[in-house]
Design a protein around this motif. Sequence first.
Motif, PDB file in Angstrom:
ATOM      1  N   VAL A   1     -10.196   9.675   9.203  1.00 23.59           N
ATOM      2  CA  VAL A   1      -9.468  10.574   8.046  1.00 23.59           C
ATOM      3  C   VAL A   1      -8.386  11.143   8.931  1.00 23.59           C
ATOM      4  N   LEU A   2      -6.968  10.754   8.445  1.00 26.46           N
ATOM      5  CA  LEU A   2      -5.910  11.455   9.453  1.00 26.46           C
ATOM      6  C   LEU A   2      -5.748  12.915   8.980  1.00 26.46           C
ATOM      7  N   LEU A   3      -5.653  13.761   9.799  1.00 28.81           N
ATOM      8  CA  LEU A   3      -5.317  15.247   9.598  1.00 28.81           C
ATOM      9  C   LEU A   3      -4.045  15.648  10.142  1.00 28.81           C
ATOM     10  N   GLU A   4      -3.148  16.091   8.964  1.00 22.10           N
ATOM     11  CA  GLU A   4      -1.694  16.520   9.324  1.00 22.10           C
ATOM     12  C   GLU A   4      -1.307  17.870   9.067  1.00 22.10           C
ATOM     13  N   ILE A   5      -0.674  18.576   9.779  1.00 21.00           N
ATOM     14  CA  ILE A   5      -0.344  19.983   9.308  1.00 21.00           C
ATOM     15  C   ILE A   5       1.284  20.132   9.297  1.00 21.00           C
ATOM     16  N   SER A   6       1.601  21.297   8.526  1.00 25.48           N
ATOM     17  CA  SER A   6       2.975  21.506   8.534  1.00 25.48           C
ATOM     18  C   SER A   6       3.138  23.006   8.552  1.00 25.48           C
ATOM     19  N   HIS A   7       3.974  23.506   9.305  1.00 26.11           N
ATOM     20  CA  HIS A   7       3.741  25.060   9.361  1.00 26.11           C
ATOM     21  C   HIS A   7       5.190  25.551   9.988  1.00 26.11           C
ATOM     22  N   PRO A   8       5.593  26.772   9.703  1.00 25.04           N
ATOM     23  CA  PRO A   8       6.823  27.263  10.407  1.00 25.04           C
ATOM     24  C   PRO A   8       6.670  27.332  11.931  1.00 25.04           C
ATOM     25  N   PRO A   9       7.762  27.249  12.460  1.00 20.76           N
ATOM     26  CA  PRO A   9       7.729  27.529  14.114  1.00 20.76           C
ATOM     27  C   PRO A   9       7.422  28.958  14.228  1.00 20.76           C
ATOM     28  N   GLU A  10       7.523  30.017  13.470  1.00 23.70           N
ATOM     29  CA  GLU A  10       7.369  31.321  14.058  1.00 23.70           C
ATOM     30  C   GLU A  10       5.928  31.670  13.561  1.00 23.70           C
ATOM     31  N   PRO A  11       5.485  32.819  13.949  1.00 21.49           N
ATOM     32  CA  PRO A  11       4.232  33.448  13.339  1.00 21.49           C
ATOM     33  C   PRO A  11       4.191  33.643  12.035  1.00 21.49           C
ATOM     34  N   VAL A  12       2.989  33.623  11.201  1.00 25.84           N
ATOM     35  CA  VAL A  12       3.165  33.839   9.749  1.00 25.84           C
ATOM     36  C   VAL A  12       1.747  35.081   9.850  1.00 25.84           C
ATOM     37  N   TRP A  13       2.522  36.251   9.614  1.00 22.31           N
ATOM     38  CA  TRP A  13       1.313  37.387   9.682  1.00 22.31           C
ATOM     39  C   TRP A  13       0.750  37.513   8.237  1.00 22.31           C
ATOM     40  N   ILE A  14      -0.675  37.771   8.018  1.00 23.55           N
ATOM     41  CA  ILE A  14      -1.268  38.386   7.005  1.00 23.55           C
ATOM     42  C   ILE A  14      -2.407  39.514   7.379  1.00 23.55           C
ATOM     43  N   LEU A  15      -2.777  40.351   6.575  1.00 21.47           N
ATOM     44  CA  LEU A  15      -3.850  41.125   6.843  1.00 21.47           C
ATOM     45  C   LEU A  15      -5.291  40.816   6.479  1.00 21.47           C
ATOM     46  N   ALA A  16      -6.082  40.229   7.473  1.00 29.91           N
ATOM     47  CA  ALA A  16      -7.253  39.576   7.203  1.00 29.91           C
ATOM     48  C   ALA A  16      -8.241  39.693   8.322  1.00 29.91           C
ATOM     49  N   ASN A  17      -9.686  39.334   8.178  1.00 24.40           N
ATOM     50  CA  ASN A  17     -10.456  39.309   9.185  1.00 24.40           C
ATOM     51  C   ASN A  17     -10.238  37.998  10.012  1.00 24.40           C
TER      52      ASN A  17
END
Length: 429
Positions: A293-309
Amino acid sequence: MTILKDIILQLFFAHMPFVMYSVYYRDQSKNYTQKFIAITSMICLFISMTFGASVVSGYFYDIRYTIMFFGLIFGGLQTGFALLAEFVLYRFYIGGDGTFIAMVIMLVTFTGSFLLYRIYQKSERKSLVLLLAGMFFSVTPLLFVYLENPQSVIHNLSFHLLVIPMQNLVGCWLLITLFRKAVTDKELYISYGQHERVRAISHVAASLVHEVRNPLTAVKGFLTLIRDGVTDRGRIERYIEICMSEIARTEYILSEYLAISKPIGDKQEPTDLEELLRITKDVMSPYANMHNVLLEISHPPEPVWILANPDKMKQVLVNFIKNAVEACAEVPHTRGKVTLRLQVAARKVTLTIQDNGVGMTEEQAKRLGSIYFSTKSSGTGLGMTFSYQAILSFGGTVNVQSEPGAGTKFTIRLPVYTRDVEAREGVEA
Protein backbone atom coordinates in the motif's frame (compact mmCIF):
# COMPACT_ATOMS: atom_id res chain seq x y z
CA MET A 1 -50.28 12.68 42.73
CA THR A 2 -48.16 14.12 45.60
CA ILE A 3 -47.05 10.63 46.62
CA LEU A 4 -46.04 9.82 43.03
CA LYS A 5 -44.13 13.10 42.81
CA ASP A 6 -42.21 12.31 46.01
CA ILE A 7 -41.26 8.84 44.74
CA ILE A 8 -40.09 10.09 41.33
CA LEU A 9 -38.10 12.94 42.90
CA GLN A 10 -36.25 10.69 45.34
CA LEU A 11 -35.58 8.08 42.63
CA PHE A 12 -34.12 10.86 40.51
CA PHE A 13 -31.80 11.83 43.36
CA ALA A 14 -30.84 8.15 43.75
CA HIS A 15 -29.58 8.11 40.15
CA MET A 16 -27.33 11.15 40.53
CA PRO A 17 -24.07 9.21 41.21
CA PHE A 18 -24.74 7.04 38.15
CA VAL A 19 -25.48 10.09 35.96
CA MET A 20 -22.39 11.95 37.22
CA TYR A 21 -20.24 8.89 36.55
CA SER A 22 -21.61 8.47 33.03
CA VAL A 23 -20.95 12.13 32.21
CA TYR A 24 -17.55 12.59 33.90
CA TYR A 25 -15.93 9.28 32.92
CA ARG A 26 -17.43 9.03 29.44
CA ASP A 27 -14.22 10.11 27.66
CA GLN A 28 -11.81 9.02 30.40
CA SER A 29 -9.42 6.11 29.93
CA LYS A 30 -9.68 5.28 33.65
CA ASN A 31 -12.34 4.16 36.09
CA TYR A 32 -13.83 5.82 39.16
CA THR A 33 -11.91 6.66 42.33
CA GLN A 34 -12.89 6.53 46.01
CA LYS A 35 -12.79 10.34 46.05
CA PHE A 36 -15.33 10.50 43.22
CA ILE A 37 -17.70 8.13 45.05
CA ALA A 38 -17.39 10.12 48.28
CA ILE A 39 -18.05 13.50 46.63
CA THR A 40 -21.00 12.38 44.47
CA SER A 41 -22.57 10.42 47.35
CA MET A 42 -22.29 13.38 49.72
CA ILE A 43 -23.85 15.71 47.15
CA CYS A 44 -26.67 13.24 46.55
CA LEU A 45 -27.28 12.74 50.29
CA PHE A 46 -27.42 16.50 50.90
CA ILE A 47 -29.92 17.14 48.09
CA SER A 48 -32.02 14.12 49.01
CA MET A 49 -32.31 15.21 52.65
CA THR A 50 -33.00 18.80 51.63
CA PHE A 51 -36.01 17.76 49.54
CA GLY A 52 -37.14 14.80 51.63
CA ALA A 53 -40.83 13.89 51.81
CA SER A 54 -42.74 14.61 55.03
CA VAL A 55 -46.29 13.84 56.17
CA VAL A 56 -45.72 14.55 59.87
CA SER A 57 -43.92 17.66 61.10
CA GLY A 58 -40.29 16.86 62.00
CA TYR A 59 -40.22 13.45 60.26
CA PHE A 60 -38.45 13.29 56.88
CA TYR A 61 -38.16 10.39 54.45
CA ASP A 62 -35.61 10.18 51.65
CA ILE A 63 -33.10 7.76 50.11
CA ARG A 64 -30.36 8.33 52.70
CA TYR A 65 -29.99 4.60 53.47
CA THR A 66 -29.60 3.72 49.80
CA ILE A 67 -26.89 6.36 49.35
CA MET A 68 -25.13 5.14 52.49
CA PHE A 69 -25.16 1.55 51.22
CA PHE A 70 -23.96 2.67 47.77
CA GLY A 71 -21.07 4.61 49.34
CA LEU A 72 -20.02 1.55 51.36
CA ILE A 73 -20.06 -0.78 48.34
CA PHE A 74 -18.12 1.40 45.91
CA GLY A 75 -16.25 3.77 48.23
CA GLY A 76 -15.43 1.56 51.20
CA LEU A 77 -15.74 2.10 54.94
CA GLN A 78 -14.11 5.55 54.88
CA THR A 79 -16.77 6.85 52.50
CA GLY A 80 -19.45 5.25 54.68
CA PHE A 81 -18.23 7.08 57.78
CA ALA A 82 -17.96 10.36 55.86
CA LEU A 83 -21.61 10.00 54.79
CA LEU A 84 -22.62 9.09 58.35
CA ALA A 85 -20.94 12.23 59.70
CA GLU A 86 -22.62 14.35 57.04
CA PHE A 87 -26.01 12.88 57.90
CA VAL A 88 -25.61 13.49 61.66
CA LEU A 89 -24.53 17.11 61.22
CA TYR A 90 -27.18 17.96 58.63
CA ARG A 91 -29.99 16.16 60.49
CA PHE A 92 -29.22 18.13 63.66
CA TYR A 93 -29.25 21.29 61.55
CA ILE A 94 -32.70 20.44 60.10
CA GLY A 95 -34.01 19.58 63.57
CA GLY A 96 -37.61 18.69 64.33
CA ASP A 97 -39.41 16.20 66.55
CA GLY A 98 -38.02 13.21 64.67
CA THR A 99 -34.33 14.06 65.15
CA PHE A 100 -33.67 11.61 67.97
CA ILE A 101 -35.47 8.66 66.36
CA ALA A 102 -33.71 9.47 63.05
CA MET A 103 -30.34 9.07 64.82
CA VAL A 104 -31.40 5.75 66.34
CA ILE A 105 -32.63 4.46 62.96
CA MET A 106 -29.41 5.55 61.25
CA LEU A 107 -27.30 3.77 63.88
CA VAL A 108 -29.21 0.55 63.28
CA THR A 109 -29.31 0.86 59.46
CA PHE A 110 -25.61 1.80 59.20
CA THR A 111 -24.65 -1.30 61.20
CA GLY A 112 -26.96 -3.40 59.02
CA SER A 113 -25.59 -1.75 55.86
CA PHE A 114 -22.06 -2.70 56.86
CA LEU A 115 -23.08 -6.36 57.34
CA LEU A 116 -24.98 -6.37 54.03
CA TYR A 117 -21.98 -4.73 52.35
CA ARG A 118 -19.74 -7.58 53.53
CA ILE A 119 -22.28 -10.13 52.27
CA TYR A 120 -22.63 -8.28 48.94
CA GLN A 121 -18.87 -8.37 48.35
CA LYS A 122 -18.75 -12.16 48.74
CA SER A 123 -22.11 -13.13 47.26
CA GLU A 124 -22.64 -14.27 43.68
CA ARG A 125 -26.35 -13.46 43.87
CA LYS A 126 -25.92 -9.72 44.24
CA SER A 127 -29.47 -8.88 43.11
CA LEU A 128 -30.85 -10.90 46.01
CA VAL A 129 -28.64 -9.01 48.47
CA LEU A 130 -29.86 -5.70 46.99
CA LEU A 131 -33.46 -6.86 47.44
CA LEU A 132 -32.78 -7.76 51.08
CA ALA A 133 -31.08 -4.38 51.61
CA GLY A 134 -34.07 -2.52 50.15
CA MET A 135 -36.46 -4.44 52.41
CA PHE A 136 -34.25 -3.78 55.44
CA PHE A 137 -34.12 -0.04 54.66
CA SER A 138 -37.91 0.00 54.30
CA VAL A 139 -38.94 -2.02 57.36
CA THR A 140 -36.44 -0.60 59.88
CA PRO A 141 -37.53 3.08 59.81
CA LEU A 142 -41.20 2.08 59.64
CA LEU A 143 -40.83 -0.14 62.73
CA PHE A 144 -38.96 2.44 64.81
CA VAL A 145 -41.27 5.29 63.88
CA TYR A 146 -44.29 3.15 64.76
CA LEU A 147 -42.81 2.27 68.16
CA GLU A 148 -42.01 5.92 68.86
CA ASN A 149 -45.14 7.53 67.34
CA PRO A 150 -47.71 4.93 66.20
CA GLN A 151 -50.38 7.50 65.34
CA SER A 152 -48.18 9.11 62.68
CA VAL A 153 -47.93 5.75 60.90
CA ILE A 154 -51.59 4.79 61.25
CA HIS A 155 -52.90 8.14 60.03
CA ASN A 156 -50.56 8.05 56.97
CA LEU A 157 -50.60 4.32 56.29
CA SER A 158 -50.58 4.56 52.48
CA PHE A 159 -47.51 6.80 52.58
CA HIS A 160 -45.56 4.49 54.88
CA LEU A 161 -46.57 1.33 53.01
CA LEU A 162 -46.01 2.71 49.50
CA VAL A 163 -43.56 5.62 49.36
CA ILE A 164 -40.89 4.30 51.74
CA PRO A 165 -40.68 0.77 50.23
CA MET A 166 -40.75 2.14 46.66
CA GLN A 167 -37.98 4.64 47.38
CA ASN A 168 -35.72 2.12 49.08
CA LEU A 169 -36.43 -1.08 47.11
CA VAL A 170 -36.42 0.46 43.62
CA GLY A 171 -33.81 3.12 44.41
CA CYS A 172 -31.33 0.67 45.94
CA TRP A 173 -31.70 -1.88 43.16
CA LEU A 174 -31.58 0.62 40.29
CA LEU A 175 -28.68 2.74 41.54
CA ILE A 176 -26.32 -0.08 42.47
CA THR A 177 -27.23 -2.31 39.52
CA LEU A 178 -26.86 0.45 36.92
CA PHE A 179 -23.66 1.77 38.47
CA ARG A 180 -22.12 -1.70 38.69
CA LYS A 181 -23.03 -2.34 35.03
CA ALA A 182 -21.47 0.98 33.97
CA VAL A 183 -18.31 0.26 35.96
CA THR A 184 -18.03 -3.25 34.49
CA ASP A 185 -18.44 -1.91 30.95
CA LYS A 186 -15.78 0.74 31.59
CA GLU A 187 -13.37 -1.91 32.93
CA LEU A 188 -13.96 -4.05 29.84
CA TYR A 189 -13.46 -1.01 27.61
CA ILE A 190 -10.18 -0.11 29.32
CA SER A 191 -8.95 -3.71 29.21
CA TYR A 192 -9.88 -4.29 25.58
CA GLY A 193 -8.65 -0.83 24.63
CA GLN A 194 -5.22 -1.62 26.06
CA HIS A 195 -5.25 -4.98 24.28
CA GLU A 196 -6.27 -3.32 21.01
CA ARG A 197 -3.43 -0.80 21.32
CA VAL A 198 -0.88 -3.50 22.08
CA ARG A 199 -2.12 -5.49 19.08
CA ALA A 200 -1.85 -2.46 16.78
CA ILE A 201 1.68 -1.72 18.00
CA SER A 202 2.68 -5.39 17.59
CA HIS A 203 1.46 -5.35 13.97
CA VAL A 204 3.55 -2.25 13.31
CA ALA A 205 6.53 -3.87 15.04
CA ALA A 206 6.31 -6.87 12.69
CA SER A 207 6.63 -4.55 9.70
CA LEU A 208 9.53 -2.70 11.33
CA VAL A 209 11.46 -5.96 11.53
CA HIS A 210 11.53 -6.03 7.71
CA GLU A 211 12.32 -2.32 7.49
CA VAL A 212 15.24 -2.54 9.93
CA ARG A 213 16.58 -5.71 8.35
CA ASN A 214 17.31 -3.92 5.03
CA PRO A 215 19.79 -1.33 6.37
CA LEU A 216 21.38 -3.96 8.62
CA THR A 217 21.90 -6.20 5.60
CA ALA A 218 23.54 -3.31 3.74
CA VAL A 219 25.81 -2.51 6.70
CA LYS A 220 26.77 -6.17 7.00
CA GLY A 221 27.64 -6.34 3.29
CA PHE A 222 29.87 -3.27 3.32
CA LEU A 223 31.63 -4.33 6.52
CA THR A 224 32.30 -7.70 4.92
CA LEU A 225 33.89 -5.95 1.93
CA ILE A 226 36.11 -3.90 4.24
CA ARG A 227 37.08 -7.02 6.22
CA ASP A 228 37.94 -8.89 3.01
CA GLY A 229 40.77 -6.46 2.30
CA VAL A 230 39.62 -3.46 0.31
CA THR A 231 42.74 -1.26 0.12
CA ASP A 232 41.36 1.81 -1.65
CA ARG A 233 41.11 4.45 1.09
CA GLY A 234 38.47 6.42 -0.77
CA ARG A 235 36.30 3.36 -1.25
CA ILE A 236 36.61 2.38 2.44
CA GLU A 237 35.51 5.87 3.52
CA ARG A 238 32.55 5.70 1.15
CA TYR A 239 31.56 2.29 2.55
CA ILE A 240 31.82 3.61 6.13
CA GLU A 241 29.75 6.67 5.21
CA ILE A 242 27.01 4.44 3.74
CA CYS A 243 27.09 2.25 6.87
CA MET A 244 26.75 5.29 9.15
CA SER A 245 23.85 6.58 7.05
CA GLU A 246 22.03 3.23 7.26
CA ILE A 247 22.62 3.01 11.02
CA ALA A 248 21.26 6.56 11.48
CA ARG A 249 18.19 5.61 9.44
CA THR A 250 17.65 2.54 11.64
CA GLU A 251 18.00 4.63 14.81
CA TYR A 252 15.45 7.12 13.48
CA ILE A 253 12.91 4.40 12.67
CA LEU A 254 13.28 2.78 16.09
CA SER A 255 13.13 6.07 18.01
CA GLU A 256 9.93 7.11 16.22
CA TYR A 257 8.41 3.71 16.87
CA LEU A 258 9.20 4.07 20.58
CA ALA A 259 7.61 7.54 20.55
CA ILE A 260 4.41 6.01 19.17
CA SER A 261 4.33 3.01 21.54
CA LYS A 262 5.12 4.78 24.83
CA PRO A 263 2.37 4.89 27.51
CA ILE A 264 -0.44 7.36 26.92
CA GLY A 265 -0.61 10.32 29.29
CA ASP A 266 -3.64 12.39 30.29
CA LYS A 267 -2.57 16.03 29.98
CA GLN A 268 -3.61 18.18 27.02
CA GLU A 269 -1.04 20.64 25.73
CA PRO A 270 -0.20 22.66 22.59
CA THR A 271 0.65 19.99 20.00
CA ASP A 272 2.14 20.30 16.51
CA LEU A 273 -0.15 18.08 14.41
CA GLU A 274 2.07 18.48 11.34
CA GLU A 275 5.03 16.99 13.23
CA LEU A 276 2.90 14.15 14.66
CA LEU A 277 1.65 13.37 11.17
CA ARG A 278 5.20 13.13 9.77
CA ILE A 279 6.35 10.93 12.67
CA THR A 280 3.37 8.60 12.32
CA LYS A 281 3.85 8.39 8.56
CA ASP A 282 7.49 7.34 9.01
CA VAL A 283 6.49 4.66 11.53
CA MET A 284 3.53 3.35 9.51
CA SER A 285 5.27 3.34 6.10
CA PRO A 286 6.88 -0.09 6.70
CA TYR A 287 3.45 -1.47 7.64
CA ALA A 288 1.99 -0.01 4.46
CA ASN A 289 4.86 -1.40 2.34
CA MET A 290 4.36 -4.86 3.82
CA HIS A 291 0.75 -4.75 2.60
CA ASN A 292 1.73 -3.29 -0.81
CA VAL A 293 0.00 0.00 0.00
CA LEU A 294 1.32 3.44 -0.96
CA LEU A 295 1.19 5.96 1.90
CA GLU A 296 1.22 9.65 0.93
CA ILE A 297 0.90 12.80 3.06
CA SER A 298 0.32 16.44 2.20
CA HIS A 299 0.76 19.12 4.87
CA PRO A 300 1.68 22.79 5.28
CA PRO A 301 5.40 23.58 5.65
CA GLU A 302 4.84 25.34 8.98
CA PRO A 303 3.66 23.85 12.32
CA VAL A 304 -0.07 23.28 12.80
CA TRP A 305 -0.95 23.75 16.47
CA ILE A 306 -3.89 22.13 18.25
CA LEU A 307 -4.67 21.68 21.96
CA ALA A 308 -4.55 17.92 22.52
CA ASN A 309 -2.88 15.04 24.29
CA PRO A 310 0.06 14.23 21.93
CA ASP A 311 0.21 10.56 22.97
CA LYS A 312 -3.51 10.09 22.33
CA MET A 313 -3.29 11.94 19.02
CA LYS A 314 -0.45 9.70 17.85
CA GLN A 315 -2.52 6.64 18.69
CA VAL A 316 -5.49 8.11 16.82
CA LEU A 317 -3.34 8.56 13.71
CA VAL A 318 -1.95 5.03 14.04
CA ASN A 319 -5.48 3.60 14.33
CA PHE A 320 -6.84 5.44 11.29
CA ILE A 321 -3.82 4.70 9.08
CA LYS A 322 -3.69 1.05 10.13
CA ASN A 323 -7.38 0.56 9.35
CA ALA A 324 -6.99 2.31 5.98
CA VAL A 325 -3.99 0.15 5.03
CA GLU A 326 -5.81 -3.04 5.99
CA ALA A 327 -8.89 -1.94 4.01
CA CYS A 328 -6.69 -1.47 0.92
CA ALA A 329 -4.97 -4.82 1.46
CA GLU A 330 -8.36 -6.57 1.22
CA VAL A 331 -8.83 -5.40 -2.39
CA PRO A 332 -7.21 -7.96 -4.76
CA HIS A 333 -5.23 -7.01 -7.89
CA THR A 334 -5.19 -3.30 -6.98
CA ARG A 335 -2.33 -1.20 -5.68
CA GLY A 336 -3.66 0.25 -2.45
CA LYS A 337 -3.22 3.91 -1.70
CA VAL A 338 -3.79 5.89 1.50
CA THR A 339 -3.63 9.68 1.30
CA LEU A 340 -3.44 12.00 4.30
CA ARG A 341 -4.03 15.71 3.73
CA LEU A 342 -3.62 18.33 6.46
CA GLN A 343 -5.10 21.80 5.90
CA VAL A 344 -5.81 24.91 7.98
CA ALA A 345 -8.68 27.29 7.20
CA ALA A 346 -11.12 29.45 9.17
CA ARG A 347 -9.48 28.61 12.51
CA LYS A 348 -10.07 24.93 11.89
CA VAL A 349 -7.56 22.15 11.26
CA THR A 350 -8.86 19.62 8.74
CA LEU A 351 -7.21 16.22 8.36
CA THR A 352 -8.56 13.93 5.64
CA ILE A 353 -7.58 10.26 5.48
CA GLN A 354 -8.67 8.65 2.23
CA ASP A 355 -8.12 5.13 0.91
CA ASN A 356 -9.17 3.10 -2.12
CA GLY A 357 -9.97 0.01 -0.06
CA VAL A 358 -13.05 -2.15 0.33
CA GLY A 359 -15.23 0.63 1.68
CA MET A 360 -18.29 0.32 3.92
CA THR A 361 -22.05 0.37 3.69
CA GLU A 362 -23.98 3.37 4.99
CA GLU A 363 -25.10 1.35 8.02
CA GLN A 364 -21.52 0.34 8.86
CA ALA A 365 -20.29 3.93 8.52
CA LYS A 366 -22.99 5.15 10.94
CA ARG A 367 -21.99 2.59 13.57
CA LEU A 368 -18.27 3.40 13.45
CA GLY A 369 -17.00 4.51 16.84
CA SER A 370 -19.67 2.52 18.70
CA ILE A 371 -18.19 0.31 21.36
CA TYR A 372 -17.41 -3.26 20.20
CA PHE A 373 -18.46 -2.59 16.57
CA SER A 374 -15.93 -3.54 13.91
CA THR A 375 -16.07 -4.15 10.17
CA LYS A 376 -13.32 -6.77 10.55
CA SER A 377 -14.15 -10.31 11.60
CA SER A 378 -11.25 -10.42 14.07
CA GLY A 379 -11.59 -6.84 15.33
CA THR A 380 -13.14 -5.49 18.52
CA GLY A 381 -13.83 -1.97 17.23
CA LEU A 382 -12.24 -0.46 20.33
CA GLY A 383 -9.47 1.20 18.32
CA MET A 384 -12.04 3.35 16.50
CA THR A 385 -14.05 3.86 19.70
CA PHE A 386 -10.91 5.19 21.39
CA SER A 387 -10.13 7.41 18.38
CA TYR A 388 -13.63 8.90 18.16
CA GLN A 389 -13.74 9.64 21.91
CA ALA A 390 -10.24 11.15 21.85
CA ILE A 391 -11.13 13.50 18.98
CA LEU A 392 -14.34 14.55 20.74
CA SER A 393 -12.37 15.25 23.94
CA PHE A 394 -10.11 17.60 21.88
CA GLY A 395 -13.21 19.53 20.75
CA GLY A 396 -13.14 17.98 17.27
CA THR A 397 -15.49 16.11 14.97
CA VAL A 398 -15.23 13.08 12.70
CA ASN A 399 -17.10 12.65 9.42
CA VAL A 400 -16.96 9.54 7.24
CA GLN A 401 -17.87 9.02 3.59
CA SER A 402 -17.69 5.53 2.15
CA GLU A 403 -19.12 3.20 -0.48
CA PRO A 404 -18.54 -0.53 -0.83
CA GLY A 405 -15.71 -1.07 -3.29
CA ALA A 406 -14.99 2.65 -3.67
CA GLY A 407 -12.91 3.31 -0.56
CA THR A 408 -13.41 5.46 2.52
CA LYS A 409 -12.71 9.08 3.40
CA PHE A 410 -12.45 10.28 7.00
CA THR A 411 -12.55 14.02 7.69
CA ILE A 412 -11.30 15.06 11.13
CA ARG A 413 -11.77 18.69 12.16
CA LEU A 414 -10.08 20.21 15.21
CA PRO A 415 -9.89 23.77 16.57
CA VAL A 416 -6.68 25.66 15.80
CA TYR A 417 -4.68 26.46 18.92
CA THR A 418 -3.19 29.96 19.07
CA ARG A 419 -1.35 31.81 21.81
CA ASP A 420 -4.05 34.48 21.97
CA VAL A 421 -6.54 31.76 23.01
CA GLU A 422 -4.24 30.76 25.86
CA ALA A 423 -3.80 34.40 26.91
CA ARG A 424 -7.57 35.00 26.85
CA GLU A 425 -8.21 31.90 28.96
CA GLY A 426 -5.59 33.13 31.43
CA VAL A 427 -7.32 36.51 31.74
CA GLU A 428 -10.74 34.87 32.25
CA ALA A 429 -9.30 32.61 34.94
